[in-house]
Structures are given as C-alpha cells and as structure tokens.
Design an enzyme around this catalytic site. Structure first.
Site, short mmCIF file in Angstrom:
data_model
loop_
_atom_site.label_atom_id
_atom_site.label_comp_id
_atom_site.label_asym_id
_atom_site.label_seq_id
_atom_site.Cartn_x
_atom_site.Cartn_y
_atom_site.Cartn_z
CG HIS A 1 -2.03 -1.02 1.12
ND1 HIS A 1 -3.32 -0.68 0.83
CD2 HIS A 1 -2.02 -2.37 1.26
CE1 HIS A 1 -4.07 -1.78 0.78
NE2 HIS A 1 -3.29 -2.81 1.05
CG ASP B 1 0.12 9.30 0.86
OD1 ASP B 1 0.00 8.12 1.19
OD2 ASP B 1 -0.50 10.24 1.40
C1 GDG Z 1 -2.14 3.85 3.32
C2 GDG Z 1 -1.10 4.51 2.42
C3 GDG Z 1 -2.75 4.43 0.54
C4 GDG Z 1 -8.60 9.87 7.91
N1 GDG Z 1 -8.97 10.55 9.02
C5 GDG Z 1 -10.17 10.07 9.37
C6 GDG Z 1 -10.55 9.05 8.48
N2 GDG Z 1 -9.55 8.95 7.58
C7 GDG Z 1 -9.59 8.03 6.43
C8 GDG Z 1 -9.57 8.79 5.11
C9 GDG Z 1 -9.03 7.71 4.16
C10 GDG Z 1 -8.10 6.91 5.08
O1 GDG Z 1 -8.45 7.21 6.43
C11 GDG Z 1 -6.65 7.33 4.87
O2 GDG Z 1 -6.20 6.79 3.66
P1 GDG Z 1 -4.97 7.42 2.87
O3 GDG Z 1 -4.86 6.71 1.58
O4 GDG Z 1 -5.19 8.88 2.68
O5 GDG Z 1 -3.68 7.25 3.78
P2 GDG Z 1 -3.04 6.10 4.77
O6 GDG Z 1 -3.83 5.93 6.00
O7 GDG Z 1 -1.63 6.53 4.98
O8 GDG Z 1 -3.10 4.74 3.92
C12 GDG Z 1 -1.79 5.32 1.33
C13 GDG Z 1 -3.67 3.67 1.47
O9 GDG Z 1 -2.94 2.96 2.48
C14 GDG Z 1 -4.53 2.66 0.71
O10 GDG Z 1 -3.75 1.80 -0.07
O11 GDG Z 1 -3.53 5.26 -0.31
O12 GDG Z 1 -0.83 5.88 0.46
O13 GDG Z 1 -0.21 5.34 3.18
O14 GDG Z 1 -10.07 6.86 3.73
O15 GDG Z 1 -10.86 9.26 4.80
N3 GDG Z 1 -11.71 8.38 8.54
C15 GDG Z 1 -12.57 8.71 9.57
N4 GDG Z 1 -12.27 9.68 10.48
C16 GDG Z 1 -11.10 10.39 10.43
O16 GDG Z 1 -10.87 11.30 11.27
N5 GDG Z 1 -13.75 8.08 9.66
#
Ligand code: GDG
Length: 468
Positions: free
Chosen positions: A158, A366
């Site tokens: 990821h 990222d």
């Molecule tokens: C890893 C990789 C890759 C965030 N704050 C809250 C919340 N979130 C949710 C967001 C989003 C998820 O968490 C975060 O996903 P990201 O992709 O932005 O980042 P990582 O957590 O670092 O994820 C990344 C991912 O895996 C998938 O392969 O894209 O590059 O680092 O969905 O909305 N959700 C809630 N409350 C929050 O305060 N409910």
C-alpha cells in the site's frame, strides 16, 4: 471459485465492513463475501503470552470468518512499533533521516511473521487463494512456504516502494526482497514503485525483470503489476450529501460566516507534509492581505502510532506551528487554522469536503492517498471545489484535473492556494470532470478484481522457495 484468505496487519470488525469505516474494509470484504473465506490478522490488542497462544479468535459473518490474534508486548514493540513503523515506514517514504535500525527488532519482525503464518496455517484449505497486505507482512508468505504451503499467494504494497539507493539503507534489504519473491503476484500502487522494485531485482539481486511484469530472482518466477487502489465514488457522494442537513456541519458552515474553507484530512504522520502545508498557508496570508479573515484552513489529523518517538515530535511541531500562525493572523472573530487532533465520522468528513472550496492534500510521499480521491468524489458537480495535490502522492498519476504542487515548495503551494480560490466555475467543472473519469475507471472494485484475477490466473511455481 476457490476461497479467498486475506491477511492484513489489522482486521476490520464485521461491523466496520458494513460501511461505518467505509473504503478498503468494504472493498476487501466484498471479495471475501463473493468467494467465501477468511480474514486473518492482528486484533489490535496487546495481550499476555498465554492469551496470544490460545489461537485465533473466530467470528463468523455469512461465508466469511474473521480470525484475529492478540500480540504480546514484546512482539508489538519489535514487530509493529519497531521494525514496521520505525524502520520500514520511514525508509519506504524516503525518510532515512528518521529511520532507526535495530537487529533485535528485525529478528522480532521475522519471528512474529513466522508465528502469524503458523497460526494461519490451521485455517487454510489446499486451494485457497491467499492475499497478503502491506509492509508489516513482507515475510509472511515466505514463512508459509517454509511450512510447505504451495497455494497461490499474492502481496499488495500500500505504500511506496523506494528506489534501490534508498532501500539499501535497510541492512537486511536483500532478505526483504527475497521474501517478496516468494509470492506469486506482487502488486504496487504506481508504475514508479514497480520500476523501483524491478531496478533492485536487476541491479542488486542478479535477477531478470521484463516490462510486462515477469520477474525471475532467488530461484523463483513471479508476476509484478500496478493496481491503483481507488474508492467507490457513488458511495462517497451519497455520504457527502447525507450529511448536508446534519447539525454539526451546519454549525461549522455558520461559524465560517461566509469565509472560504480549505479542508485537509490526514492521519497525523510526518509523511503527510502537514508542517510544510501550514507554512504555505501562512505564506499565502502574508502575501495576500485581502484574504486575511476570509479563508480558514481546517486540518483534521487523528493521531496514530503515538508511541513511536517521531510521531510525538511531529505532533509537537504541528501544535507549535498552528499556535504560531494563529497568533500572527487571528482576529477576535477569526482563527486561520482550525487544527483538530481527533477522529471524525466518515460521513462528516465527506460533507465537510463538499462544503469546502479547496482540498489541500500535500504529502511529502504517499503510496496513493485516498483522501484526494474522496475529496473529488464528495464535490457538488455543479459547483465543485479544487483539489490541490502533491506530485509525490500516487494519486497524482491519475488526478489529471488537480493543481499539482511540490510539497517542499512553500511559495508554489501558496500560489496554488491563491489560484484555486479564484478559479472560475467553468475551469473547476472541467477539472472535476477529468478527475471523475479516472475515479470511475480505477475504482476500488477494479483494483480488487484485477489483482485477484491476476493471482487466480498465475501458473504456480513448481519448486517453492524455502527460507532456509
Ligand atoms: C495507506 C497509504 C494508501 C482519515 N482521518 C479520518 C478518516 N480517515 C480516512 C480517510 C481515508 C483513510 O483514512 C486514509 O487513507 P490514505 O490513503 O489517505 O492514507 P493512509 O492511511 O496513509 O493509507 C496510502 C492507502 O494505504 C490505501 O492503499 O492510499 O498511500 O499510506 O479513507 O478518509 N476516517 C474517519 N475519520 C477520520 O478522522 N472516519
């Protein structure tokens, strides 16, 4: 169709797969429901040795078994807090300066992977297809192979795969890559990550890698591929509008008193570029006095991994920066940065995205960044906001309608904020449409189904590699 066994560091609870967490959990659960199977991993609990050894806790939901184990404190420290999050995470995000390497932690990382594999074996059937997720579990497949498991096994990373010169900083880099070669399919988020892996194979493992993704190394043949993780855009749009009438979103809107809103949501992590983002917003206010008092940045950053030193430091830095900038530009009725260290409901985030004029998503590095995609999907098509996106997020490859920025360039980011705030409606719509085309083309179902189709389609290696 053969059963699917998903293995990930954390396992979603059956309730989360029903939509409260949304996103990935729902997508993976969809595949499990279709073929029946098992979702195996750590429960998130730190437990005594005896409880950990009692065997996986099983919960049944239709044809899907959720199987979780607790981890003893020492294993948690070495495998999760240590090697996974204090070595692999920073190096894979190009932050060698923040990485620490400790042989005992690495030994613990491998030991826990072997232990987890040993626990999982009891749940496996001969023709199960096994899908392992992310950097915590790189040696998991090799551990299964060394116990004689010959099933089809795939691994999806990821996070970014670093270029070899960066990866070489981790002393056991070769063992890690050899472990990856024990899978039949290894998936990456972007072509850049796949190329970095191929480079390592050719230049440092004396192997072969062809442009179609076939790799030969360490006595094994495997397939590598690019599988861009996505979202379900309609689900996001539905959540964003469902919240429209809810009280707290209305309250926020009212408290803004007509000011423009910039939204940022990230786990509190140094890879997300929050300090640089705050400085860019400060620079924007400094250079654009007409906007002072007229635009607010809302940063939601729920804390994660707060027992890892570097995460405590980033939290302090951010609190300092937010306080300093607010001290400089606040008025009696105006706070430029509203910085919240808590987790919000998913529907609330999506509704806030819809209310905002800019989604400011500027990670230093990222794998993909799903927030960028969620921001776009949450917009009102008739009056969409603008996505300002880091060129170093995997999502930058697809989000052709975003304003791309270099997250190290404070002035450049500040200029992009200005441009987005004054962008005419026609251009905003055009950019939104371009992004939506890609979101639909590479949605979460496409990611999941294309990975699994490749995994189900591979010819099995006749001679499984052994870790010995
Ligand atoms: C890893 C990789 C890759 C965030 N704050 C809250 C919340 N979130 C949710 C967001 C989003 C998820 O968490 C975060 O996903 P990201 O992709 O932005 O980042 P990582 O957590 O670092 O994820 C990344 C991912 O895996 C998938 O392969 O894209 O590059 O680092 O969905 O909305 N959700 C809630 N409350 C929050 O305060 N409910």
């Amino acid at each position: 169709m053969s059963r699917l066994v998903v293995v990930s560091n954390r396992v979603a609870s059956p309730t989360e797969t029903k939509g409260s967490a949304g996103g990935l959990a729902v997508g993976v659960f969809g595949a499990l429901k279709d073929s029946g199977g098992v979702w195996f991993g750590w429960s998130g609990d730190v437990v005594s040795d005896s409880v950990a050894n009692q065997g996986p806790k099983l919960e049944q939901d239709g044809a899907v078994t959720f199987a979780t184990v607790g981890l003893p404190k020492k294993d948690y420290d070495q495998y999760y807090r240590g090697f996974s999050n204090a070595t692999l995470w920073p190096v894979f995000h190009y932050r060698n300066d923040l990485a620490v390497y400790d042989r005992d932690e690495y030994a613990g990382y491998r030991r826990v992977n072997s232990w987890l594999a040993h626990r999982a074996i009891k749940l496996l059937q001969p023709d199960d297809v096994i899908w392992v997720h992310d950097y915590h579990l790189i040696p998991f497949g090799e551990a299964l192979r060394s116990e004689g498991v010959t099933n089809r096994m795939g691994f999806f990373l990821h996070i970014p795969f670093p270029s070899p010169q960066i990866l070489l900083n981790i002393p056991p880099h070769e063992e890690l890559v050899k472990s990856l070669c024990c899978y039949d399919v290894v998936g990456f988020q972007t072509p850049g990550d796949q190329t970095a892996f191929h480079d390592y194979i050719v230049r440092h493992a004396h192997g072969k890698a062809s442009p179609d993704g076939e790799v030969e190394a360490f006595g094994r043949k495997l397939k590598t591929g690019v599988y861009r993780i996505g979202i379900f855009p309609d689900e996001i749009a539905e959540q964003a509008t469902r919240g429209e009438a809810r009280q707290d979103v209305m309250d926020l809107k009212q408290s803004l008193e007509g000011r423009k809103l910039i939204m940022s949501v990230d786990r509190l992590d140094y890879s997300k570029g929050l300090v640089e983002r705050f400085k860019a917003f400060e620079h924007f206010l400094e250079k654009s006095p007409e906007w002072r008092g007229n635009v607010t940045l809302v940063q939601i950053a729920p804390p994660t991994r707060s027992d890892v030193d570097t995460y405590q430091q980033i939290r302090h830095n951010l609190e300092y920066e937010a306080g300093r900038i607010n001290g400089r530009y606040s008025g009696l009725d105006y706070t430029p940065i509203r910085y919240m260290n808590q987790r919000y409901d998913r529907w609330k985030l999506m509704s806030l995205f819809r209310e905002s004029q800019i989604g400011l998503v500027t990670p230093l590095r990222d794998g993909m960044n799903l927030v960028a995609k969620e921001y776009v999907a949450a917009q009102n098509p008739d009056d969409p906001g603008v996505l300002v996106l880091s060129q170093f997020a995997g999502a930058a490859d697809e989000m052709t309608g975003a304003l791309l920025v270099n997250p190290h360039d404070i002035v450049g980011m500040s200029e992009a904020i200005g441009r987005a705030l004054s962008m005419p409606l026609a251009e905003r719509r055009e950019r939104y449409e371009a992004n939506m085309v890609m979101l639909r083309k590479y949605d979460l179902g496409v990611w999941r189904d294309s990975f699994l189709a490749d995994l189900r389609g591979v010819k099995l290696n006749k001679r499984p590699a052994s870790s010995k």
